[in-house]
Design a protein around this motif. Structure first.
Motif, PDB file in Angstrom:
ATOM      1  N   ASN A  45       0.822  -1.216   0.000  1.00 43.72           N
ATOM      2  CA  ASN A  45       0.000   0.000   0.000  1.00 43.72           C
ATOM      3  C   ASN A  45       0.851   1.258   0.000  1.00 43.72           C
ATOM      4  O   ASN A  45       0.388   2.321   0.388  1.00 43.72           O
ATOM      5  CB  ASN A  45      -0.939   0.018   1.217  1.00 43.72           C
ATOM      6  CG  ASN A  45      -2.026  -1.011   1.092  1.00 43.72           C
ATOM      7  OD1 ASN A  45      -2.337  -1.460  -0.001  1.00 43.72           O
ATOM      8  ND2 ASN A  45      -2.605  -1.401   2.203  1.00 43.72           N
ATOM      9  N   GLY A  47       4.661   3.305   0.925  1.00 45.23           N
ATOM     10  CA  GLY A  47       5.444   3.486   2.139  1.00 45.23           C
ATOM     11  C   GLY A  47       6.921   3.397   1.842  1.00 45.23           C
ATOM     12  O   GLY A  47       7.354   3.392   0.693  1.00 45.23           O
ATOM     13  N   GLU A  72      -1.455  -3.322   6.396  1.00 45.44           N
ATOM     14  CA  GLU A  72      -0.956  -1.986   6.100  1.00 45.44           C
ATOM     15  C   GLU A  72      -2.095  -0.970   6.035  1.00 45.44           C
ATOM     16  O   GLU A  72      -1.960   0.156   6.514  1.00 45.44           O
ATOM     17  CB  GLU A  72      -0.165  -1.997   4.802  1.00 45.44           C
ATOM     18  CG  GLU A  72       1.167  -2.707   4.966  1.00 45.44           C
ATOM     19  CD  GLU A  72       1.877  -2.936   3.650  1.00 45.44           C
ATOM     20  OE1 GLU A  72       1.603  -2.202   2.684  1.00 45.44           O
ATOM     21  OE2 GLU A  72       2.710  -3.850   3.605  1.00 45.44           O
ATOM     22  N   ALA A  73      -3.227  -1.358   5.484  1.00 40.56           N
ATOM     23  CA  ALA A  73      -4.382  -0.450   5.431  1.00 40.56           C
ATOM     24  C   ALA A  73      -4.868  -0.130   6.844  1.00 40.56           C
ATOM     25  O   ALA A  73      -5.199   1.021   7.155  1.00 40.56           O
ATOM     26  CB  ALA A  73      -5.505  -1.078   4.606  1.00 40.56           C
ATOM     27  N   GLN A  76      -2.452   2.330   8.446  1.00 42.30           N
ATOM     28  CA  GLN A  76      -2.633   3.678   7.910  1.00 42.30           C
ATOM     29  C   GLN A  76      -3.882   4.333   8.474  1.00 42.30           C
ATOM     30  O   GLN A  76      -3.900   5.526   8.748  1.00 42.30           O
ATOM     31  CB  GLN A  76      -2.694   3.645   6.387  1.00 42.30           C
ATOM     32  CG  GLN A  76      -1.356   3.383   5.750  1.00 42.30           C
ATOM     33  CD  GLN A  76      -1.436   3.292   4.246  1.00 42.30           C
ATOM     34  OE1 GLN A  76      -2.498   3.418   3.651  1.00 42.30           O
ATOM     35  NE2 GLN A  76      -0.289   3.060   3.616  1.00 42.30           N
ATOM     36  N   SER A  77      -4.946   3.552   8.671  1.00 42.48           N
ATOM     37  CA  SER A  77      -6.175   4.149   9.205  1.00 42.48           C
ATOM     38  C   SER A  77      -5.972   4.583  10.652  1.00 42.48           C
ATOM     39  O   SER A  77      -6.525   5.597  11.073  1.00 42.48           O
ATOM     40  CB  SER A  77      -7.348   3.161   9.097  1.00 42.48           C
ATOM     41  OG  SER A  77      -7.211   2.090  10.001  1.00 42.48           O
ATOM     42  N   ARG A  79      -3.116   5.660  11.907  1.00 40.55           N
ATOM     43  CA  ARG A  79      -2.275   6.870  11.870  1.00 40.55           C
ATOM     44  C   ARG A  79      -3.091   8.089  11.466  1.00 40.55           C
ATOM     45  O   ARG A  79      -2.770   9.202  11.844  1.00 40.55           O
ATOM     46  CB  ARG A  79      -1.121   6.680  10.889  1.00 40.55           C
ATOM     47  CG  ARG A  79      -0.002   5.870  11.498  1.00 40.55           C
ATOM     48  CD  ARG A  79       1.089   5.688  10.514  1.00 40.55           C
ATOM     49  NE  ARG A  79       0.903   4.324  10.035  1.00 40.55           N
ATOM     50  CZ  ARG A  79       1.418   3.798   8.967  1.00 40.55           C
ATOM     51  NH1 ARG A  79       2.179   4.500   8.191  1.00 40.55           N
ATOM     52  NH2 ARG A  79       1.195   2.560   8.627  1.00 40.55           N
ATOM     53  N   GLY A  80      -4.147   7.876  10.673  1.00 39.39           N
ATOM     54  CA  GLY A  80      -4.959   8.991  10.180  1.00 39.39           C
ATOM     55  C   GLY A  80      -5.949   9.535  11.185  1.00 39.39           C
ATOM     56  O   GLY A  80      -6.578  10.546  10.957  1.00 39.39           O
TER      57      GLY A  80
END
Length: 81
Positions: A45, A47, A72-73, A76-77, A79-80
């Protein structure tokens, strides 16, 4: 000829675009390039790339690739938020 003997006789040569499992880091990534003796991989995804030794790489199974992409998704969610 056993699978192990075949692997020694015909080692896997990753090419850009291949999705591989890196046994040294236990990560799955996409082959981006080859720099000298090392292969550059990137998470599925996106990086930060990492370097791997070709002998540590093998083609990723479909379930390996899916698991890595989901992990990985999810990361990322988080971290967002």
């Amino acid at each position: 000829m056993t699978l192990e003997e075949n692997a020694r006789e015909h080692p896997y040569e990753p090419v850009p675009g291949d999705v591989v499992r890196d046994a040294a880091t236990r990560r799955v990534g996409r082959v981006m390039d080859r720099m000298g003796l090392r292969v550059q991989l990137r998470p599925l995804n996106g990086g930060r790339e990492w370097d791997a030794m070709p002998q540590d790489l093998s083609p990723a199974s479909q379930s390996d690739a899916m698991s890595a992409a989901v992990a990985e998704a999810n990361a990322q969610s988080w971290r967002g938020r």
